[in-house]
Design a protein around this motif. Sequence first.
Motif, PDB file in Angstrom:
ATOM      1  N   MET A 265       0.837  -1.207   0.000  1.00  0.00           N
ATOM      2  CA  MET A 265       0.000   0.000   0.000  1.00  0.00           C
ATOM      3  C   MET A 265       0.864   1.247   0.000  1.00  0.00           C
ATOM      4  O   MET A 265       1.932   1.269   0.621  1.00  0.00           O
ATOM      5  CB  MET A 265      -0.906   0.025   1.244  1.00  0.00           C
ATOM      6  CG  MET A 265      -1.977  -1.051   1.272  1.00  0.00           C
ATOM      7  SD  MET A 265      -2.897  -1.042   2.821  1.00  0.00           S
ATOM      8  CE  MET A 265      -3.499   0.653   2.815  1.00  0.00           C
ATOM      9  N   LEU A 266       0.378   2.264  -0.717  1.00  0.00           N
ATOM     10  CA  LEU A 266       1.127   3.518  -0.800  1.00  0.00           C
ATOM     11  C   LEU A 266       1.303   4.146   0.580  1.00  0.00           C
ATOM     12  O   LEU A 266       2.371   4.690   0.900  1.00  0.00           O
ATOM     13  CB  LEU A 266       0.398   4.485  -1.728  1.00  0.00           C
ATOM     14  CG  LEU A 266       1.184   5.700  -2.216  1.00  0.00           C
ATOM     15  CD1 LEU A 266       2.454   5.265  -2.940  1.00  0.00           C
ATOM     16  CD2 LEU A 266       0.315   6.568  -3.127  1.00  0.00           C
ATOM     17  N   LYS A 267       0.291   4.065   1.412  1.00  0.00           N
ATOM     18  CA  LYS A 267       0.355   4.624   2.769  1.00  0.00           C
ATOM     19  C   LYS A 267       1.501   3.985   3.550  1.00  0.00           C
ATOM     20  O   LYS A 267       2.245   4.677   4.254  1.00  0.00           O
ATOM     21  CB  LYS A 267      -0.976   4.403   3.489  1.00  0.00           C
ATOM     22  CG  LYS A 267      -1.004   4.878   4.951  1.00  0.00           C
ATOM     23  CD  LYS A 267      -2.398   4.701   5.531  1.00  0.00           C
ATOM     24  CE  LYS A 267      -2.442   5.101   6.996  1.00  0.00           C
ATOM     25  NZ  LYS A 267      -1.676   4.197   7.853  1.00  0.00           N
ATOM     26  N   ASN A 268       1.661   2.687   3.441  1.00  0.00           N
ATOM     27  CA  ASN A 268       2.747   1.996   4.142  1.00  0.00           C
ATOM     28  C   ASN A 268       4.114   2.474   3.665  1.00  0.00           C
ATOM     29  O   ASN A 268       5.044   2.625   4.454  1.00  0.00           O
ATOM     30  CB  ASN A 268       2.634   0.488   3.933  1.00  0.00           C
ATOM     31  CG  ASN A 268       1.454  -0.120   4.664  1.00  0.00           C
ATOM     32  OD1 ASN A 268       0.873   0.512   5.535  1.00  0.00           O
ATOM     33  ND2 ASN A 268       1.084  -1.327   4.299  1.00  0.00           N
TER      34      ASN A 268
ATOM     35  N   ALA B  87      17.863  -4.675  17.972  1.00  0.00           N
ATOM     36  CA  ALA B  87      17.762  -4.078  16.642  1.00  0.00           C
ATOM     37  C   ALA B  87      17.109  -5.036  15.663  1.00  0.00           C
ATOM     38  O   ALA B  87      16.274  -4.630  14.846  1.00  0.00           O
ATOM     39  CB  ALA B  87      19.144  -3.674  16.139  1.00  0.00           C
ATOM     40  N   LYS B  88      17.492  -6.305  15.737  1.00  0.00           N
ATOM     41  CA  LYS B  88      16.924  -7.301  14.832  1.00  0.00           C
ATOM     42  C   LYS B  88      15.413  -7.370  14.975  1.00  0.00           C
ATOM     43  O   LYS B  88      14.678  -7.389  13.973  1.00  0.00           O
ATOM     44  CB  LYS B  88      17.540  -8.671  15.131  1.00  0.00           C
ATOM     45  CG  LYS B  88      17.002  -9.801  14.264  1.00  0.00           C
ATOM     46  CD  LYS B  88      17.683 -11.123  14.605  1.00  0.00           C
ATOM     47  CE  LYS B  88      17.116 -12.261  13.760  1.00  0.00           C
ATOM     48  NZ  LYS B  88      17.787 -13.557  14.069  1.00  0.00           N
ATOM     49  N   THR B  89      14.930  -7.369  16.215  1.00  0.00           N
ATOM     50  CA  THR B  89      13.491  -7.429  16.465  1.00  0.00           C
ATOM     51  C   THR B  89      12.795  -6.172  15.966  1.00  0.00           C
ATOM     52  O   THR B  89      11.754  -6.230  15.294  1.00  0.00           O
ATOM     53  CB  THR B  89      13.228  -7.601  17.972  1.00  0.00           C
ATOM     54  OG1 THR B  89      13.843  -8.808  18.418  1.00  0.00           O
ATOM     55  CG2 THR B  89      11.731  -7.665  18.250  1.00  0.00           C
ATOM     56  N   GLU B  90      13.369  -5.024  16.299  1.00  0.00           N
ATOM     57  CA  GLU B  90      12.750  -3.745  15.931  1.00  0.00           C
ATOM     58  C   GLU B  90      12.704  -3.546  14.416  1.00  0.00           C
ATOM     59  O   GLU B  90      11.694  -3.107  13.862  1.00  0.00           O
ATOM     60  CB  GLU B  90      13.512  -2.588  16.575  1.00  0.00           C
ATOM     61  CG  GLU B  90      13.461  -2.557  18.093  1.00  0.00           C
ATOM     62  CD  GLU B  90      12.128  -2.056  18.626  1.00  0.00           C
ATOM     63  OE1 GLU B  90      11.217  -1.786  17.826  1.00  0.00           O
ATOM     64  OE2 GLU B  90      12.009  -1.953  19.857  1.00  0.00           O
ATOM     65  N   VAL B  91      13.801  -3.864  13.744  1.00  0.00           N
ATOM     66  CA  VAL B  91      13.849  -3.693  12.289  1.00  0.00           C
ATOM     67  C   VAL B  91      12.873  -4.651  11.606  1.00  0.00           C
ATOM     68  O   VAL B  91      12.173  -4.268  10.655  1.00  0.00           O
ATOM     69  CB  VAL B  91      15.282  -3.900  11.754  1.00  0.00           C
ATOM     70  CG1 VAL B  91      15.283  -3.961  10.229  1.00  0.00           C
ATOM     71  CG2 VAL B  91      16.195  -2.777  12.236  1.00  0.00           C
TER      72      VAL B  91
ATOM     73  N   ILE C 145      14.429  -8.005   5.383  1.00  0.00           N
ATOM     74  CA  ILE C 145      14.916  -8.717   6.565  1.00  0.00           C
ATOM     75  C   ILE C 145      16.024  -9.684   6.170  1.00  0.00           C
ATOM     76  O   ILE C 145      17.047  -9.808   6.858  1.00  0.00           O
ATOM     77  CB  ILE C 145      13.760  -9.471   7.255  1.00  0.00           C
ATOM     78  CG1 ILE C 145      12.759  -8.470   7.847  1.00  0.00           C
ATOM     79  CG2 ILE C 145      14.292 -10.389   8.351  1.00  0.00           C
ATOM     80  CD1 ILE C 145      11.484  -9.106   8.371  1.00  0.00           C
ATOM     81  N   SER C 146      15.836 -10.363   5.049  1.00  0.00           N
ATOM     82  CA  SER C 146      16.845 -11.308   4.566  1.00  0.00           C
ATOM     83  C   SER C 146      18.159 -10.595   4.254  1.00  0.00           C
ATOM     84  O   SER C 146      19.246 -11.099   4.581  1.00  0.00           O
ATOM     85  CB  SER C 146      16.324 -12.017   3.309  1.00  0.00           C
ATOM     86  OG  SER C 146      17.300 -12.883   2.782  1.00  0.00           O
TER      87      SER C 146
ATOM     88  N   PHE D  67       9.531  -3.271  11.904  1.00  0.00           N
ATOM     89  CA  PHE D  67       9.418  -2.040  11.124  1.00  0.00           C
ATOM     90  C   PHE D  67       9.188  -2.316   9.639  1.00  0.00           C
ATOM     91  O   PHE D  67       8.317  -1.717   9.014  1.00  0.00           O
ATOM     92  CB  PHE D  67      10.694  -1.207  11.334  1.00  0.00           C
ATOM     93  CG  PHE D  67      10.755   0.061  10.527  1.00  0.00           C
ATOM     94  CD1 PHE D  67       9.662   0.905  10.412  1.00  0.00           C
ATOM     95  CD2 PHE D  67      11.934   0.421   9.883  1.00  0.00           C
ATOM     96  CE1 PHE D  67       9.728   2.076   9.672  1.00  0.00           C
ATOM     97  CE2 PHE D  67      12.010   1.581   9.157  1.00  0.00           C
ATOM     98  CZ  PHE D  67      10.914   2.417   9.043  1.00  0.00           C
ATOM     99  N   VAL D  68       9.958  -3.247   9.078  1.00  0.00           N
ATOM    100  CA  VAL D  68       9.901  -3.459   7.622  1.00  0.00           C
ATOM    101  C   VAL D  68       8.786  -4.413   7.198  1.00  0.00           C
ATOM    102  O   VAL D  68       8.423  -4.457   6.016  1.00  0.00           O
ATOM    103  CB  VAL D  68      11.245  -3.968   7.069  1.00  0.00           C
ATOM    104  CG1 VAL D  68      12.367  -3.000   7.410  1.00  0.00           C
ATOM    105  CG2 VAL D  68      11.564  -5.366   7.571  1.00  0.00           C
ATOM    106  N   LYS D  69       8.229  -5.166   8.137  1.00  0.00           N
ATOM    107  CA  LYS D  69       7.236  -6.176   7.741  1.00  0.00           C
ATOM    108  C   LYS D  69       5.945  -5.575   7.213  1.00  0.00           C
ATOM    109  O   LYS D  69       5.127  -6.288   6.614  1.00  0.00           O
ATOM    110  CB  LYS D  69       6.957  -7.133   8.894  1.00  0.00           C
ATOM    111  CG  LYS D  69       6.170  -6.554  10.046  1.00  0.00           C
ATOM    112  CD  LYS D  69       5.994  -7.618  11.136  1.00  0.00           C
ATOM    113  CE  LYS D  69       5.166  -7.097  12.299  1.00  0.00           C
ATOM    114  NZ  LYS D  69       5.047  -8.103  13.380  1.00  0.00           N
ATOM    115  N   VAL D  70       5.737  -4.260   7.394  1.00  0.00           N
ATOM    116  CA  VAL D  70       4.536  -3.623   6.846  1.00  0.00           C
ATOM    117  C   VAL D  70       4.619  -3.494   5.329  1.00  0.00           C
ATOM    118  O   VAL D  70       3.613  -3.270   4.656  1.00  0.00           O
ATOM    119  CB  VAL D  70       4.307  -2.224   7.471  1.00  0.00           C
ATOM    120  CG1 VAL D  70       4.147  -2.334   8.976  1.00  0.00           C
ATOM    121  CG2 VAL D  70       5.449  -1.267   7.126  1.00  0.00           C
ATOM    122  N   LEU D  71       5.828  -3.617   4.789  1.00  0.00           N
ATOM    123  CA  LEU D  71       6.017  -3.517   3.346  1.00  0.00           C
ATOM    124  C   LEU D  71       5.811  -4.879   2.691  1.00  0.00           C
ATOM    125  O   LEU D  71       6.141  -5.918   3.269  1.00  0.00           O
ATOM    126  CB  LEU D  71       7.432  -3.010   3.027  1.00  0.00           C
ATOM    127  CG  LEU D  71       7.796  -1.611   3.532  1.00  0.00           C
ATOM    128  CD1 LEU D  71       9.254  -1.315   3.209  1.00  0.00           C
ATOM    129  CD2 LEU D  71       6.893  -0.547   2.915  1.00  0.00           C
TER     130      LEU D  71
END
Length: 209
Positions: free
Chosen positions: A1-4, A95-99, A113-114, A102-106
């Motif tokens: 989504m564009l919003k994400n 950091a691993k958990t937070e990132v 993540i990989s 953060f990126v999983k919405v995309l």
Amino acid sequence: MLKNAFEFYYKAAQLKDMLRQGAVQWSVNKERLESIAEHTFGCMILAISLYSELNLNLNLGKTLEMLTIHELEELFIGDITPLDNVNKEELKLKAKTEVSNFVKVLNKGKNLISLTEDFNLSLSNEAKFAKAIDKLECVLEFKKYEDLGQVSLSHLTPEMLKNKYLKAYVDEGKYSLADIFFLYHMPAFKEFGINEKFWFETLKQLNIN
């Protein structure tokens, strides 16, 4: 989504306003210190130029993506330097958990993540190259600061000298600050032919002024 995509950008773009802590710790005498995002740009330019001249067999696009994405962790744990007396492994886990969150919405968050995992574990040639670039760009930035008279070993404090590696190089009395930075990180460079001899011979030809 564009919003994400826009929300992701707004959060990630905060790196444009976060200062590189190495410059802060070393009291670099410069009106405006470098941001993390500027460091990322420097890494990308350096990767492009070294990829051109060293004839490396790797995916440059993947390297550039890693150099961008791996800095996202600093949104959550800050810019950690070798002089910081912190539990780096604990921070890396956070950091691993937070990132990841953060990126999983995309839609392509899993790919990001990989790439982050690849970088952190040095799994691929691209990751090893990206890590070398990440360190070398910092060294060259401090070389520039030195050449412009903005930082030197005179900025050392007793607290900094608690780092035994830094103290050992300083005690030898034959290296500049940038040289010490390079030698400290040299294991990351050797795989790409950027060794001690290469560094010192090349520096003789450089003049930032």
